[in-house]
Design a protein around this motif. Structure first.
Motif, PDB file in Angstrom:
ATOM      1  N   MET A  85      -3.494   0.539   6.328  1.00 25.62           N
ATOM      2  CA  MET A  85      -3.232  -0.660   5.511  1.00 25.62           C
ATOM      3  C   MET A  85      -4.409  -0.966   4.598  1.00 25.62           C
ATOM      4  O   MET A  85      -4.225  -1.321   3.431  1.00 25.62           O
ATOM      5  CB  MET A  85      -2.923  -1.852   6.432  1.00 25.62           C
ATOM      6  CG  MET A  85      -1.633  -1.722   7.198  1.00 25.62           C
ATOM      7  SD  MET A  85      -1.169  -3.224   8.090  1.00 25.62           S
ATOM      8  CE  MET A  85      -2.347  -3.221   9.447  1.00 25.62           C
ATOM      9  N   LEU A  86      -5.617  -0.829   5.133  1.00 25.40           N
ATOM     10  CA  LEU A  86      -6.814  -1.044   4.313  1.00 25.40           C
ATOM     11  C   LEU A  86      -6.881  -0.020   3.185  1.00 25.40           C
ATOM     12  O   LEU A  86      -7.152  -0.359   2.024  1.00 25.40           O
ATOM     13  CB  LEU A  86      -8.063  -0.923   5.188  1.00 25.40           C
ATOM     14  CG  LEU A  86      -8.706  -2.194   5.724  1.00 25.40           C
ATOM     15  CD1 LEU A  86      -9.862  -1.829   6.644  1.00 25.40           C
ATOM     16  CD2 LEU A  86      -9.191  -3.074   4.590  1.00 25.40           C
ATOM     17  N   ALA A  88      -4.471   1.763   1.847  1.00 22.58           N
ATOM     18  CA  ALA A  88      -3.402   1.588   0.863  1.00 22.58           C
ATOM     19  C   ALA A  88      -3.666   0.396  -0.050  1.00 22.58           C
ATOM     20  O   ALA A  88      -3.492   0.486  -1.269  1.00 22.58           O
ATOM     21  CB  ALA A  88      -2.062   1.413   1.584  1.00 22.58           C
ATOM     22  N   ALA A  89      -4.095  -0.734   0.535  1.00 20.43           N
ATOM     23  CA  ALA A  89      -4.260  -1.958  -0.243  1.00 20.43           C
ATOM     24  C   ALA A  89      -5.462  -1.913  -1.173  1.00 20.43           C
ATOM     25  O   ALA A  89      -5.427  -2.478  -2.278  1.00 20.43           O
ATOM     26  CB  ALA A  89      -4.383  -3.155   0.691  1.00 20.43           C
ATOM     27  N   LEU A  90      -6.530  -1.249  -0.759  1.00 19.76           N
ATOM     28  CA  LEU A  90      -7.757  -1.238  -1.560  1.00 19.76           C
ATOM     29  C   LEU A  90      -7.960   0.062  -2.330  1.00 19.76           C
ATOM     30  O   LEU A  90      -8.492   0.041  -3.445  1.00 19.76           O
ATOM     31  CB  LEU A  90      -8.969  -1.482  -0.661  1.00 19.76           C
ATOM     32  CG  LEU A  90      -9.041  -2.851   0.013  1.00 19.76           C
ATOM     33  CD1 LEU A  90     -10.241  -2.920   0.949  1.00 19.76           C
ATOM     34  CD2 LEU A  90      -9.114  -3.966  -1.023  1.00 19.76           C
ATOM     35  N   GLY A  91      -7.551   1.186  -1.740  1.00 22.40           N
ATOM     36  CA  GLY A  91      -7.779   2.467  -2.395  1.00 22.40           C
ATOM     37  C   GLY A  91      -6.608   2.971  -3.202  1.00 22.40           C
ATOM     38  O   GLY A  91      -6.781   3.471  -4.323  1.00 22.40           O
ATOM     39  N   LEU A  92      -5.399   2.824  -2.657  1.00 16.07           N
ATOM     40  CA  LEU A  92      -4.219   3.381  -3.329  1.00 16.07           C
ATOM     41  C   LEU A  92      -3.604   2.416  -4.335  1.00 16.07           C
ATOM     42  O   LEU A  92      -3.114   2.834  -5.392  1.00 16.07           O
ATOM     43  CB  LEU A  92      -3.181   3.773  -2.276  1.00 16.07           C
ATOM     44  CG  LEU A  92      -1.916   4.478  -2.773  1.00 16.07           C
ATOM     45  CD1 LEU A  92      -2.265   5.785  -3.476  1.00 16.07           C
ATOM     46  CD2 LEU A  92      -0.966   4.747  -1.600  1.00 16.07           C
ATOM     47  N   GLU A  93      -3.607   1.124  -4.050  1.00 18.77           N
ATOM     48  CA  GLU A  93      -2.910   0.131  -4.880  1.00 18.77           C
ATOM     49  C   GLU A  93      -3.305   0.171  -6.361  1.00 18.77           C
ATOM     50  O   GLU A  93      -2.415   0.099  -7.221  1.00 18.77           O
ATOM     51  CB  GLU A  93      -3.138  -1.272  -4.299  1.00 18.77           C
ATOM     52  CG  GLU A  93      -2.136  -2.305  -4.764  1.00 18.77           C
ATOM     53  CD  GLU A  93      -2.461  -2.870  -6.147  1.00 18.77           C
ATOM     54  OE1 GLU A  93      -1.519  -3.330  -6.829  1.00 18.77           O
ATOM     55  OE2 GLU A  93      -3.647  -2.838  -6.534  1.00 18.77           O
ATOM     56  N   PRO A  94      -4.577   0.314  -6.707  1.00 20.42           N
ATOM     57  CA  PRO A  94      -4.914   0.343  -8.142  1.00 20.42           C
ATOM     58  C   PRO A  94      -4.346   1.554  -8.880  1.00 20.42           C
ATOM     59  O   PRO A  94      -4.241   1.539 -10.106  1.00 20.42           O
ATOM     60  CB  PRO A  94      -6.455   0.393  -8.136  1.00 20.42           C
ATOM     61  CG  PRO A  94      -6.859  -0.145  -6.799  1.00 20.42           C
ATOM     62  CD  PRO A  94      -5.784   0.320  -5.865  1.00 20.42           C
ATOM     63  N   ALA A  96      -1.441   3.592  -7.502  1.00 19.96           N
ATOM     64  CA  ALA A  96      -0.011   3.819  -7.219  1.00 19.96           C
ATOM     65  C   ALA A  96       0.514   2.611  -6.459  1.00 19.96           C
ATOM     66  O   ALA A  96       0.593   2.636  -5.220  1.00 19.96           O
ATOM     67  CB  ALA A  96       0.187   5.115  -6.440  1.00 19.96           C
ATOM     68  N   HIS A  97       0.874   1.570  -7.203  1.00 14.38           N
ATOM     69  CA  HIS A  97       1.246   0.298  -6.585  1.00 14.38           C
ATOM     70  C   HIS A  97       2.430   0.438  -5.632  1.00 14.38           C
ATOM     71  O   HIS A  97       2.385  -0.061  -4.495  1.00 14.38           O
ATOM     72  CB  HIS A  97       1.575  -0.731  -7.670  1.00 14.38           C
ATOM     73  CG  HIS A  97       2.139  -2.004  -7.130  1.00 14.38           C
ATOM     74  ND1 HIS A  97       1.365  -2.964  -6.516  1.00 14.38           N
ATOM     75  CD2 HIS A  97       3.427  -2.476  -7.086  1.00 14.38           C
ATOM     76  CE1 HIS A  97       2.120  -3.970  -6.131  1.00 14.38           C
ATOM     77  NE2 HIS A  97       3.377  -3.701  -6.460  1.00 14.38           N
ATOM     78  N   ASP A  98       3.497   1.088  -6.081  1.00 19.07           N
ATOM     79  CA  ASP A  98       4.700   1.170  -5.258  1.00 19.07           C
ATOM     80  C   ASP A  98       4.429   1.912  -3.948  1.00 19.07           C
ATOM     81  O   ASP A  98       4.908   1.509  -2.874  1.00 19.07           O
ATOM     82  CB  ASP A  98       5.817   1.874  -6.028  1.00 19.07           C
ATOM     83  CG  ASP A  98       6.335   1.024  -7.189  1.00 19.07           C
ATOM     84  OD1 ASP A  98       6.073  -0.193  -7.178  1.00 19.07           O
ATOM     85  OD2 ASP A  98       6.981   1.584  -8.094  1.00 19.07           O
ATOM     86  N   ALA A  99       3.677   2.995  -4.028  1.00 23.63           N
ATOM     87  CA  ALA A  99       3.343   3.747  -2.814  1.00 23.63           C
ATOM     88  C   ALA A  99       2.497   2.894  -1.872  1.00 23.63           C
ATOM     89  O   ALA A  99       2.684   2.934  -0.645  1.00 23.63           O
ATOM     90  CB  ALA A  99       2.600   5.033  -3.176  1.00 23.63           C
ATOM     91  N   ALA A 100       1.586   2.112  -2.432  1.00 24.05           N
ATOM     92  CA  ALA A 100       0.741   1.242  -1.604  1.00 24.05           C
ATOM     93  C   ALA A 100       1.580   0.206  -0.882  1.00 24.05           C
ATOM     94  O   ALA A 100       1.352  -0.073   0.309  1.00 24.05           O
ATOM     95  CB  ALA A 100      -0.315   0.563  -2.475  1.00 24.05           C
ATOM     96  N   THR A 152      -1.152  -9.403   0.863  1.00 18.97           N
ATOM     97  CA  THR A 152      -1.463 -10.254  -0.283  1.00 18.97           C
ATOM     98  C   THR A 152      -1.993  -9.431  -1.445  1.00 18.97           C
ATOM     99  O   THR A 152      -1.638  -9.666  -2.607  1.00 18.97           O
ATOM    100  CB  THR A 152      -2.491 -11.338   0.110  1.00 18.97           C
ATOM    101  OG1 THR A 152      -2.003 -12.041   1.253  1.00 18.97           O
ATOM    102  CG2 THR A 152      -2.710 -12.326  -1.027  1.00 18.97           C
ATOM    103  N   ASN A 153      -2.827  -8.440  -1.140  1.00 15.95           N
ATOM    104  CA  ASN A 153      -3.413  -7.607  -2.193  1.00 15.95           C
ATOM    105  C   ASN A 153      -2.373  -6.785  -2.941  1.00 15.95           C
ATOM    106  O   ASN A 153      -2.575  -6.455  -4.116  1.00 15.95           O
ATOM    107  CB  ASN A 153      -4.469  -6.673  -1.603  1.00 15.95           C
ATOM    108  CG  ASN A 153      -5.754  -7.397  -1.240  1.00 15.95           C
ATOM    109  OD1 ASN A 153      -6.001  -8.510  -1.677  1.00 15.95           O
ATOM    110  ND2 ASN A 153      -6.573  -6.764  -0.418  1.00 15.95           N
ATOM    111  N   VAL A 154      -1.266  -6.444  -2.276  1.00 13.52           N
ATOM    112  CA  VAL A 154      -0.230  -5.667  -2.967  1.00 13.52           C
ATOM    113  C   VAL A 154       0.881  -6.564  -3.506  1.00 13.52           C
ATOM    114  O   VAL A 154       1.947  -6.084  -3.905  1.00 13.52           O
ATOM    115  CB  VAL A 154       0.355  -4.566  -2.047  1.00 13.52           C
ATOM    116  CG1 VAL A 154      -0.723  -3.575  -1.639  1.00 13.52           C
ATOM    117  CG2 VAL A 154       1.051  -5.165  -0.830  1.00 13.52           C
TER     118      VAL A 154
END
Length: 324
Positions: A85-86, A88-94, A96-100, A152-154
């Motif tokens: 979760m960490l 995805a929310a901090l590393g992947l989200e910027p 690939a939003h949908d994947a995160a 919240t981050n995503v």
């Protein structure tokens, strides 16, 4: 694999600590203190360590099943669900939003299921008070609060509020039980003594989740969380002599995420309050936690190279043949 020692469930703490360090650098980047790119590099390293840990640990289902039935080891397995979760929310989200979003949601569901199963087990079965330790915070308190910030981050604020409630109430309930055990029972044995560092984690992790929900504003509740957090950080000073006598093991990674959460919360407060010298203070915090996590990481590499990182498997008793 045959020569590998027994892989304990706290093996996932290494990726947790590295992801926590990446979170500190992410906040540094957010406030214009640290350069871009370091966060991504640390998240990639955390993801790689998490993946290797999963392969090593879950490849031996007999050991996993034994840990699931063990009140000491079972809480640490939850870290395998929290770390993604960490990441995805901090590393992947910027990138690939949908994947995160998908990854965060999947692991939130798994965290709720695992935390619920353990909570039911602790209520239903007889629980030996001597086996209660601060690692009991991991499945529901750390899981719930990290999930809150991640959701919240995503962009899933309501889900973040839901998970914040789960983590906060579990902190209040479990915190009283764990503190009672620590206050009135004999001190934790050396293998579990590093888990005392986890005592400092709930307040800063709750602070990070709460700041994500309230738009990073200092208010009364944020101050309440910080006040209790400072108390528990100061209490850690009393443990230093015992910490210094410990033999290095995977349990040392318990120090990393706990203090990384403290560092991240401190960084937020410094850069929202902006006291005199806030830039230097920020770098002091970032440098200190980087040295701590980096030191444990290097010590781990040395122990792995020497074959002393994982505990040895118990030697089976010799087979005695019967003669007619």
């Amino acid at each position: 694999m045959a020569k590998l020692g027994r892989v304990p469930p706290n093996v996932f703490s290494a990726s947790f600590g590295l992801a926590g360090l990446a979170e500190v650098w992410a906040f540094g980047e957010r406030y214009g203190i640290t350069p871009a790119g370091v966060t991504d590099a640390l998240m990639i390293l955390a993801a790689a360590v998490w993946l290797v840990s999963c392969v090593l640990y879950f490849a031996r289902w007999r050991d996993v099943r034994a840990d699931l039935l063990d009140n000491i080891g079972a809480p640490f397995i939850s870290v395998a669900l929290i770390v993604p979760m960490l990441i995805a929310a901090l590393g992947l989200e910027p990138h690939a939003h949908d994947a995160a979003v998908v990854l965060v949601d999947v692991f939130i569901v798994l965290t709720i299921l695992y935390g619920g199963v353990l909570t039911g087990q602790w209520i239903y079965a007889a629980l030996d008070p001597a086996k209660i330790h601060p690692g009991f915070f991991l499945p529901t308190v750390a899981g719930g609060l990290v999930a809150s910030a991640a959701a919240t981050n995503v962009g899933q604020r309501r889900l973040g509020e839901f998970m914040f409630g789960l983590g906060l109430i579990c902190w209040l309930v479990l915190g009283s039980i764990i503190m009672n055990r620590l206050f009135v029972s004999p001190v934790l044995p050396p293998p579990l003594f590093p888990t005392l560092a986890i005592e400092v984690a709930p307040a800063p992790v709750a602070s990070i989740a709460y700041f994500a929900l309230n738009g990073f504003r200092i208010d009364v509740f944020a101050a309440i969380l910080a006040g209790y957090g400072v108390l528990l950080v100061v209490a850690q000073v009393r443990f230093l002599p015992a910490y210094l006598r410990l033999t290095f093991s995977p349990a040392f990674w318990a120090f990393t995420f706990a203090y990384a959460a403290v560092a991240a919360a401190a960084l937020i407060w410094i850069n929202m309050g902006r006291p005199t010298g806030h830039f230097a203070l920020s770098w002091l915090v970032i440098g200190a936690i980087t040295l701590l996590v980096g030191g444990v990481f290097l010590r781990t590499l040395v122990a792995v190279a020497r074959g002393r990182y994982l505990p040895p498997r118990p030697t089976p008793p010799p087979t005695v043949s019967r003669t007619a």
